[in-house]
Scaffold this motif. Structure first.
Motif, PDB file in Angstrom:
ATOM      1  N   ARG A 115      37.756  34.858  41.649  1.00 40.08           N
ATOM      2  CA  ARG A 115      38.183  36.260  41.592  1.00 40.08           C
ATOM      3  C   ARG A 115      39.678  36.395  41.909  1.00 40.08           C
ATOM      4  O   ARG A 115      40.350  37.288  41.378  1.00 40.08           O
ATOM      5  CB  ARG A 115      37.349  37.106  42.565  1.00 40.08           C
ATOM      6  N   TYR A 163      34.440  43.447  35.207  1.00 38.75           N
ATOM      7  CA  TYR A 163      33.891  42.402  36.079  1.00 38.75           C
ATOM      8  C   TYR A 163      32.943  43.025  37.108  1.00 38.75           C
ATOM      9  O   TYR A 163      33.158  44.144  37.584  1.00 38.75           O
ATOM     10  CB  TYR A 163      35.014  41.658  36.793  1.00 38.75           C
ATOM     11  N   ILE A 176      42.689  29.893  32.872  1.00 38.36           N
ATOM     12  CA  ILE A 176      43.676  30.906  33.205  1.00 38.36           C
ATOM     13  C   ILE A 176      44.833  30.830  32.212  1.00 38.36           C
ATOM     14  O   ILE A 176      45.079  29.800  31.592  1.00 38.36           O
ATOM     15  CB  ILE A 176      44.194  30.733  34.648  1.00 38.36           C
ATOM     16  N   THR A 216      41.968  34.513  40.899  1.00 40.72           N
ATOM     17  CA  THR A 216      42.784  34.211  39.710  1.00 40.72           C
ATOM     18  C   THR A 216      43.075  35.467  38.891  1.00 40.72           C
ATOM     19  O   THR A 216      43.967  35.469  38.055  1.00 40.72           O
ATOM     20  CB  THR A 216      42.083  33.179  38.799  1.00 40.72           C
ATOM     21  N   ARG A 217      42.314  36.526  39.114  1.00 31.79           N
ATOM     22  CA  ARG A 217      42.513  37.756  38.323  1.00 31.79           C
ATOM     23  C   ARG A 217      43.603  38.651  38.892  1.00 31.79           C
ATOM     24  O   ARG A 217      43.950  39.649  38.268  1.00 31.79           O
ATOM     25  CB  ARG A 217      41.182  38.529  38.256  1.00 31.79           C
ATOM     26  N   ASP A 218      44.099  38.291  40.078  1.00 26.64           N
ATOM     27  CA  ASP A 218      45.097  39.146  40.726  1.00 26.64           C
ATOM     28  C   ASP A 218      46.400  38.422  41.040  1.00 26.64           C
ATOM     29  O   ASP A 218      47.313  39.030  41.600  1.00 26.64           O
ATOM     30  CB  ASP A 218      44.524  39.711  42.047  1.00 26.64           C
ATOM     31  N   PHE A 270      45.845  36.135  32.540  1.00 26.03           N
ATOM     32  CA  PHE A 270      44.396  36.302  32.448  1.00 26.03           C
ATOM     33  C   PHE A 270      43.726  35.326  33.410  1.00 26.03           C
ATOM     34  O   PHE A 270      44.004  34.126  33.371  1.00 26.03           O
ATOM     35  CB  PHE A 270      43.886  36.050  31.025  1.00 26.03           C
ATOM     36  N   GLY A 271      42.828  35.852  34.244  1.00 25.28           N
ATOM     37  CA  GLY A 271      42.120  34.999  35.175  1.00 25.28           C
ATOM     38  C   GLY A 271      40.810  34.493  34.604  1.00 25.28           C
ATOM     39  O   GLY A 271      40.487  34.706  33.437  1.00 25.28           O
ATOM     40  N   SER A 272      40.056  33.828  35.456  1.00 20.06           N
ATOM     41  CA  SER A 272      38.795  33.223  35.024  1.00 20.06           C
ATOM     42  C   SER A 272      37.635  34.204  35.196  1.00 20.06           C
ATOM     43  O   SER A 272      37.641  35.059  36.075  1.00 20.06           O
ATOM     44  CB  SER A 272      38.529  31.964  35.851  1.00 20.06           C
ATOM     45  N   SER A 273      36.643  34.011  34.360  1.00 16.96           N
ATOM     46  CA  SER A 273      35.399  34.760  34.509  1.00 16.96           C
ATOM     47  C   SER A 273      34.486  34.030  35.485  1.00 16.96           C
ATOM     48  O   SER A 273      34.805  32.940  35.989  1.00 16.96           O
ATOM     49  CB  SER A 273      34.700  34.905  33.159  1.00 16.96           C
TER      50      SER A 273
END
Length: 309
Positions: free
Chosen positions: A212, A182, A265, A214-216, A222-225
């Motif tokens: 961002r 990312y 997600i 959502t990735r942690d 799995f989070g969003s791009s």
């Protein structure tokens, strides 16, 4: 299968805005210039396709795109004889309809295979042959050699475990690998800004922070791009028009976030919460608590009922 191809001097490419990818672009250009084949690895939304289109446009070479999936058989990749014409003319080269691989071989083009780890093994073996020998032999058609400039670039998400297969060491042995993670928050804000330049930069930055986060999160596998941030921003603009409110209205943003991110997600197995509830918590963390009148507002269900953003 979806195929996009461009043959001859005029190269047809999509958006080529590349933000904060100078090193990867340089490495990709150098690898292709050396005649190597390349594997781009990274999660979705990290600019793999955009990067390749940018490099391809600079090379002025034909660009052939193939979407990798379980239906990409060797026949679809290579091509086939027109069955109706075979009856009247027999197996003559003139009635062979090139698939994307032959198109790239004959024109010295750049063959881009997306989602490489989703294609069947027999199709992958065809690619390995073309990469190693720079030619393939097609039954009843004969040998097709690669014109100068032919290269293959494949992309895949190594963390996607659904509908994918393990890529063999033989492919890694025939490619140069470029890992793409990312981008920074500033770069993602710029990417969203390219598509939503009319929005308040501060509000747009919060949308990027939300995505961002959502990735942690502990509940999210799995989070969003950054594509999620683009959709949140665009959806908020349209929803605000329908409601007659400012785009940065708290409830408009929450509704846009739930719709745009809840499907992107993936929660950990055993998590007893819904994606909407997790998104709502993250939204409150970034944008603050619901401001006023929670009893009467249509989006006052901050617990995030499934399917009701």
């Amino acid at each position: 299968m979806t195929r996009t191809s461009s043959v001859g001097p005029a190269v047809r490419v999509g958006p080529t805005e590349v933000i904060e990818r100078a090193t990867e672009a340089e490495l990709l250009a150098a690898a292709l210039g050396s005649g190597a084949h390349v594997l781009l690895e990274g999660p979705p939304g990290t600019g793999k396709s955009t990067l390749l289109r940018r490099v391809a446009s600079g090379r002025q070479t034909p660009f052939v795109l193939v979407e990798g999936n379980a239906e990409l058989t060797p026949a679809r990749l290579i091509g086939h004889f027109d069955p109706a014409l075979v009856l009247s003319k027999g197996y003559v080269p003139e009635i062979f309809e090139d698939g994307p691989l032959l198109e790239a071989l004959r024109t010295g083009g750049l063959l881009y295979v997306e989602e490489l780890n989703r294609i069947p093994e027999e199709t992958l073996n065809v690619l390995l042959t073309a990469m190693s020998e720079l030619e393939i032999n097609v039954p009843r058609l004969g040998r097709v050699a690669a014109a100068p400039g032919f290269s293959l670039v494949a992309a895949m998400n190594p963390f996607d475990a659904v509908g994918t297969a393990r890529v063999s060491g033989a492919l890694y042995d025939r490619t140069c690998r470029i890992s793409m993670g990312y981008q920074s928050a500033e770069a993602e804000q710029a990417i969203v800004g390219l598509r939503t330049d009319e929005l308040d930069p501060q509000w747009r930055a919060k949308v990027v922070d939300l995505v961002r986060s959502t990735r942690d999160h502990a509940d999210i596998r799995f989070g969003s791009s950054v594509r999620g941030a683009i959709d949140v921003a665009r959806l908020a603009v349209e929803l605000a028009k329908l409601r007659g409110t400012p785009t940065d209205d708290w409830h408009v943003g929450l509704a846009a976030a739930r719709v745009s991110l809840s499907g992107r997600i993936r929660l950990h197995d055993g998590c007893d919460r819904t994606p909407e509830q997790v998104i709502t918590d993250l939204y409150v963390d970034v944008f603050g608590a619901e401001p006023v009148d929670p009893q009467n507002h249509p989006d006052s269900d901050t617990k995030g009922s499934p399917g009701e953003p």
